[in-house]
Scaffold this motif. Structure first.
Motif, mmCIF file in Angstrom:
data_model
loop_
_atom_site.group_PDB
_atom_site.id
_atom_site.type_symbol
_atom_site.label_atom_id
_atom_site.label_comp_id
_atom_site.label_asym_id
_atom_site.label_seq_id
_atom_site.Cartn_x
_atom_site.Cartn_y
_atom_site.Cartn_z
ATOM 1 N N ASP A 195 5.824 3.920 9.574
ATOM 2 C CA ASP A 195 5.581 5.137 8.800
ATOM 3 C C ASP A 195 6.581 5.253 7.653
ATOM 4 O OD1 ASP A 195 3.425 5.934 10.320
ATOM 5 O OD2 ASP A 195 4.623 7.186 11.663
ATOM 6 N N GLU A 196 7.820 4.864 7.925
ATOM 7 C CA GLU A 196 8.858 4.980 6.904
ATOM 8 C C GLU A 196 8.610 4.042 5.729
ATOM 9 O OE1 GLU A 196 13.768 4.835 6.592
ATOM 10 O OE2 GLU A 196 12.769 5.087 8.534
ATOM 11 N N VAL A 197 8.151 2.818 5.993
ATOM 12 C CA VAL A 197 7.894 1.869 4.904
ATOM 13 C C VAL A 197 6.496 2.047 4.300
ATOM 14 C CG1 VAL A 197 9.502 0.169 5.818
ATOM 15 C CG2 VAL A 197 7.098 0.026 6.461
ATOM 16 N N GLU A 198 5.666 2.857 4.943
ATOM 17 C CA GLU A 198 4.346 3.238 4.420
ATOM 18 C C GLU A 198 3.360 2.071 4.343
ATOM 19 O OE1 GLU A 198 5.286 5.203 0.726
ATOM 20 O OE2 GLU A 198 5.671 7.105 1.747
ATOM 21 N N GLY A 199 3.428 1.167 5.310
ATOM 22 C CA GLY A 199 2.427 0.126 5.425
ATOM 23 C C GLY A 199 2.470 -0.905 4.316
ATOM 24 N N PHE A 200 1.378 -1.649 4.193
ATOM 25 C CA PHE A 200 1.287 -2.700 3.179
ATOM 26 C C PHE A 200 1.150 -2.090 1.786
ATOM 27 C CE2 PHE A 200 -0.270 -5.029 6.947
ATOM 28 C CZ PHE A 200 0.460 -6.200 6.844
ATOM 29 N N ASP A 201 1.743 -2.761 0.818
ATOM 30 C CA ASP A 201 1.565 -2.373 -0.575
ATOM 31 C C ASP A 201 0.137 -2.728 -0.977
ATOM 32 O OD1 ASP A 201 1.502 -2.239 -3.388
ATOM 33 O OD2 ASP A 201 3.624 -2.752 -3.555
ATOM 34 N N PRO A 202 -0.693 -1.747 -1.349
ATOM 35 C CA PRO A 202 -2.108 -2.021 -1.627
ATOM 36 C C PRO A 202 -2.351 -2.852 -2.886
ATOM 37 C CG PRO A 202 -1.573 0.247 -2.180
ATOM 38 C CD PRO A 202 -0.372 -0.316 -1.465
ATOM 39 N N ARG A 203 -1.308 -3.120 -3.665
ATOM 40 C CA ARG A 203 -1.495 -3.944 -4.860
ATOM 41 C C ARG A 203 -1.778 -5.396 -4.523
ATOM 42 N NH1 ARG A 203 3.814 -2.114 -8.127
ATOM 43 N NH2 ARG A 203 4.577 -2.031 -5.966
ATOM 44 N N PHE A 204 -1.349 -5.838 -3.333
ATOM 45 C CA PHE A 204 -1.532 -7.230 -2.940
ATOM 46 C C PHE A 204 -2.889 -7.388 -2.257
ATOM 47 C CE2 PHE A 204 3.087 -6.488 -2.755
ATOM 48 C CZ PHE A 204 3.511 -7.414 -3.702
ATOM 49 N N PHE A 205 -3.746 -8.234 -2.824
ATOM 50 C CA PHE A 205 -5.056 -8.451 -2.235
ATOM 51 C C PHE A 205 -4.977 -9.438 -1.078
ATOM 52 C CE2 PHE A 205 -9.112 -10.725 -1.948
ATOM 53 C CZ PHE A 205 -9.980 -9.660 -1.766
ATOM 54 N N LEU A 206 -4.334 -10.569 -1.305
ATOM 55 C CA LEU A 206 -4.196 -11.600 -0.280
ATOM 56 C C LEU A 206 -3.003 -12.475 -0.620
ATOM 57 C CD1 LEU A 206 -5.547 -12.837 2.266
ATOM 58 C CD2 LEU A 206 -6.808 -14.363 0.738
ATOM 59 N N TYR A 207 -2.148 -12.713 0.354
ATOM 60 C CA TYR A 207 -0.900 -13.465 0.232
ATOM 61 C C TYR A 207 0.202 -12.571 -0.381
ATOM 62 C CZ TYR A 207 -4.081 -17.392 0.887
ATOM 63 O OH TYR A 207 -5.055 -18.229 1.365
ATOM 64 N N ALA A 208 1.400 -12.776 0.099
ATOM 65 C CA ALA A 208 2.618 -12.068 -0.323
ATOM 66 C C ALA A 208 2.696 -10.647 0.216
ATOM 67 C CB ALA A 208 2.796 -12.069 -1.839
ATOM 68 N N GLU A 209 1.595 -10.120 0.788
ATOM 69 C CA GLU A 209 1.674 -8.762 1.332
ATOM 70 C C GLU A 209 2.602 -8.715 2.543
ATOM 71 O OE1 GLU A 209 -0.741 -11.193 3.281
ATOM 72 O OE2 GLU A 209 -1.711 -10.330 1.504
ATOM 73 N N ASP A 210 2.628 -9.793 3.345
ATOM 74 C CA ASP A 210 3.529 -9.818 4.497
ATOM 75 C C ASP A 210 4.973 -10.015 4.057
ATOM 76 O OD1 ASP A 210 2.961 -12.429 3.660
ATOM 77 O OD2 ASP A 210 2.973 -13.268 5.674
#
Length: 283
Positions: A195-210
């Motif tokens: 909750d604090e980091v607010e999940g994945f950054d939605p700008r990343f479609f595939l790869y680098a999101e992790d």
């Protein structure tokens, strides 16, 4: 509980898996494993391609929700749907790939470990290929030169040296240790930290999101490798690399370095130095 129904009661672990033209058998195998955990578990299946059959063979004792966004959201954004769904309804959230196999006791052990280690926000177990070979998924934060070397000059000595340092090939993988980049194939996260980091950054479609999410976790909690349990990861994405996937990767990495810094990234350098120093002391 019938397919598509999730109880409003609290569970220990909420799992999410994103399907994109994924064989139904993989999802069914994963669900069967989760049904045998000691702790209470729920599962969200996000069908990005809309190709899963309407009826899946799911164990009756497992709480399951299926989401069909109607188009391909990408990996992180699809998991964010499940993360939003599980808010306030679990103690831990597990993001995992469908091409993974493990014993149900892995989930139980990770819950016990995280319960005993309240400073840990993210943990990853030992990960192996189906033939038993270790996957080097405990990594430093990358710089562009290292990733260019991996992609285009992988057989050269200098690129191999950079990659060995990036993947920490001198690490023995036999102790608990903290790393800034833990693979997105299996991310076991404390819900309050998520909750604090607010999940994945939605700008990343595939790869680098992790990579991006793991880095943000590392800035505010322990991000730990836990060697006492292991999973098997087919790593099917390595076998299916196409020009489209390379384009996705290039776009995501460009977004990542634009967000955090290209050549100049003082925080990356500090975190990497600290990580290397810590594991050298442990070795």
């Amino acid at each position: 509980m019938p397919d598509g129904m999730v109880s409003n009661s609290m569970v220990d672990v909420w799992c999410s898996v994103v399907a994109y033209k994924t064989p139904a058998e993989e999802i069914e195998r994963l669900a069967a494993t989760l049904a045998h955990t000691r702790v209470a578990v729920a599962l969200t299946i996000v069908d990005n391609a809309g190709t899963l059959p309407e009826k899946l063979r799911l164990p009756p004792g497992l709480a399951v929700e299926r989401l069909s966004p109607g188009h391909n959201l990408g990996y992180g954004r699809a998991h964010n749907l499940a993360i939003a769904q599980s808010r306030g309804r679990c103690r831990y959230h597990l993001v995992l790939n469908s091409d993974i196999e493990f014993d149900a006791t892995v989930i139980d052990a990770l819950v016990d470990f995280m319960d005993a280690r309240p400073t840990a926000g993210l943990v990853m177990p030992m990960v192996r290929y189906p033939d038993g070979e270790l996957q080097h998924l405990c990594r430093l934060l990358p710089n562009p030169i290292t990733l260019i070397g991996r992609r285009f000059f992988g057989r050269t000595k200098w690129a191999q040296q950079l990659n060995d340092r990036y993947e920490l090939h001198d690490w023995t993988y036999d102790q608990i240790a903290s790393f800034p980049f833990l693979s997105g194939c299996f991310m076991f996260m404390r819900r309050s930290a998520l909750d604090e980091v607010e999940g994945f950054d939605p700008r990343f479609f595939l790869y680098a999101e992790d990579l991006d999410l793991s880095r943000r976790f590392h800035m505010m909690s322990e991000t730990l490798f836990y060697p006492d349990v292991s999973i098997t990861h087919e790593y099917r994405s390595l076998k299916r690399r196409s020009w489209r996937q390379w384009l996705y990767a290039l776009t995501s990495l460009t977004q990542y370095f634009s967000k955090w810094g290209w050549v100049l990234d003082a925080e990356r350098d500090r975190i990497n130095r600290q990580t290397v120093a810590d594991i050298r002391r442990k070795n």
